[in-house]
Design a protein around this motif. Sequence first.
Motif, PDB file in Angstrom:
ATOM      1  N   TYR A 131       0.200   4.071  -2.754  1.00  0.00           N
ATOM      2  CA  TYR A 131      -0.172   5.450  -2.443  1.00  0.00           C
ATOM      3  C   TYR A 131       0.961   6.429  -2.755  1.00  0.00           C
ATOM      4  N   GLU A 156       2.721  10.464   0.233  1.00  0.00           N
ATOM      5  CA  GLU A 156       1.431  10.097  -0.335  1.00  0.00           C
ATOM      6  C   GLU A 156       1.107  11.022  -1.496  1.00  0.00           C
ATOM      7  N   VAL A 188      -3.342   4.969   5.520  1.00  0.00           N
ATOM      8  CA  VAL A 188      -1.936   4.919   5.133  1.00  0.00           C
ATOM      9  C   VAL A 188      -0.994   5.334   6.254  1.00  0.00           C
ATOM     10  N   GLU A 237      -8.423   7.876   3.583  1.00  0.00           N
ATOM     11  CA  GLU A 237      -7.210   7.335   2.979  1.00  0.00           C
ATOM     12  C   GLU A 237      -5.991   7.607   3.856  1.00  0.00           C
ATOM     13  N   TRP A 292       0.810  -1.215   0.000  1.00  0.00           N
ATOM     14  CA  TRP A 292       0.000   0.000   0.000  1.00  0.00           C
ATOM     15  C   TRP A 292       0.849   1.274   0.000  1.00  0.00           C
ATOM     16  N   MET A 293       2.015   1.219   0.573  1.00  0.00           N
ATOM     17  CA  MET A 293       2.872   2.404   0.523  1.00  0.00           C
ATOM     18  C   MET A 293       3.416   2.636  -0.884  1.00  0.00           C
TER      19      MET A 293
END
Length: 543
Positions: A368, A406, A534, A530, A364-365
Motif C-alpha cells: 500500500y 498509503e 491498512v 482499504e 501489505w504495508m
Amino acid sequence: MRAPSFHSDPHVQFLSQLLEEVSVGHLQVPRFQRPLVWKWEQRRELLRSIRDGIPIGSIMVWRTARVAIDCYEYLGPHRLSSPPDGTTHQYLLDGVQRLSTLYGALRPVSSDKTITENDEDLQADALGELNDESAKVENFQVFFDTLTRDFFNGVDDDVTPSMIPLHLVFDSIALLQFQRKFVGDGLEEAVKVSDEIARAFRDYKIPIIPITTDDVDMATRTFQRINSQGTHMSEAHMVHALTWSDSFNLNQKITEVRNGILAGLGWAGLDGDPILKACKAAFGLDVYKTNAQELSDVLKSRPDVVMEVGEALGRAAKFLNKVCRVPTPELVPYSLQIVLLTEAFRHCPVPDAAREEILYAWLWMTTYGELFAGMSGDQVQVALNDMREMLDSCRPVWTWRRPFEERPLNKSFDFRGARAKAFAFRLAAAQDGLKGDRKGTEILVDAGRRGLVHMLPWSREKRSMYSNPANRFLVQPAEAASLRENVVSGNLSPEQCEMHLVSLEALGYLQTGQYERFIEIRAANIAVLEREFVQPLVRKFAP
C-alpha cells in the motif's frame, strides 16, 4: 591448426564453411541456448529460403579470449568436436535455430559420432529437452523431392525414389552416385533438379557478425536485445552456462525446485529471476549489481544454496497462500517481495506467530505504500538487512525507505501495478468473506486481470468514469455479461451488492442512471475499506 574463418569485422561466409567451423569446434553452442525449439514447418521454411536464394539473416558470434563457458556436445544427432587448445572461444549468440536446422539436415550422420543409448542426457540437451515429436532425431533427416522441388523429413513423410538425402548436396561424388539410381522417363529432369538444389546450397552465403568482448554482461545484454522477439534469455541462462558441470546443472536444480517444491503450491510457473535473486540474497550479494560471472563463482563453491533457497521459497509460498491469501506468484504485488520473503524464511525457517504477524504487516504495508517502486540495489540491500534484523528482534525495522504513507489508487486501473493488485484483493476479500470460502481469490487465480471487468459502458465524454478502478467488478469472465446487465439497469440483489461492494447509496445512484455519482460513491466506499484494512497494521507495526 587452421584458424577460424571469421575475424573481428562483419563478413560473408559460405554456408558450407560455417558448418565446418561448427564441426571442428571453432564455433560452439553455449548452454544458455536451446538448440532445438523450431517445429518442422519452421525448419522447412528456412530450407525453402535457401533453395530460392532468399536471405535468412546474419549469424552473430561472441568472441572472447578469457571467458570459458560450457557448451553442448551435440547438435541434433551429431556429436561436436572440442575446440582446439589455445584458440579464442567463439560462441553462437544469435542463429542457433537456423544453424541447428542446417547442421542437422546437411551433415551426414555417418560421418559423425552419433548419439548412443548411453548418451540419453546429452541427447536431451541436443534436442532442446523437448518431449514432443519435433524432438526426434529422425526429424533432422531431410530429403529433397526432385518432383515437387520441396523438402520432407524422415518421420512424417514417406521417402520415395525421387527424393535425395539433403546431406548429399555438399558431397559431389556421393551425389553423383545417388543420381545413378534415378530411373524412368524423368531421369534427365531429376538429375538437373538435384544439381540445381546442390548448387543453391553450395553457393549460399551468410553474413557473420562477431561481437568481440570479454565482458560477460555485455554478451548477456547483446543476446537479450537481439532475441527480444524470440527465445527469451534471463540471467539464469548465462549462470547456468557458467556453472554447468557433470555434478551441477542449474537448470535441473531450478526444475527440481519447481516440480518438487513449488508445483503442489501453485507456484510451478515462477520465473527463474526471483530464484536467482534469492540466491544472491542468501550469499549476501547485491541482487542487482552482482553479475552472472560473480554469482557463478560463488555458486560453484556452494551449489547447495539453490535447494536451500528453493525450500525457503516453498515456505514463503505457503505463508503467502495461507496467511496472506496471495496464492500464486503472479498475484504477489512486487516480485522483490518474493525475494525478501524467501530470504526471511531462509533466515528464520519456522517463524512464530508474532513474527508471522510482522511479515503479514510488512507485505501489505510495502504494497500500500508502494515502497518497492523504483528501488535501487543499495536500497534492496538495506531492506534485506532490515528483514533479518526484524526477524531476529521480533520488532518492526523500516530504515530502508521513507515513513509509511498509503499511496492513493491511480485513477486509471493497471493490474500490473502493486497498488492495483491490493485493490483487487480487497474486492476478492469481500467475496471470500460471505460464506467463509475463497471464491473471490479463486477468480483472481483463474482469470487474473480478465476477472476485473468494466461494468458501465464506455463513452468519449465519460472516459475517466470508464477507466476508474471503481468501475471494475471482480467476476468470472463467463458471468460478466449478465452481471453487467444488472449493474447498468441497477437491478442488483442484496447479495450481489454485498459481494461487489455496492452500498445502498451507490445503488440508488445506479438505479437513477447517475453513473458518475455511482462511481464516486463506490470509489469512496472501497477507499474506506482499504484504510480500515491498512491502518490497524500501521498503528501496530509502523516504527
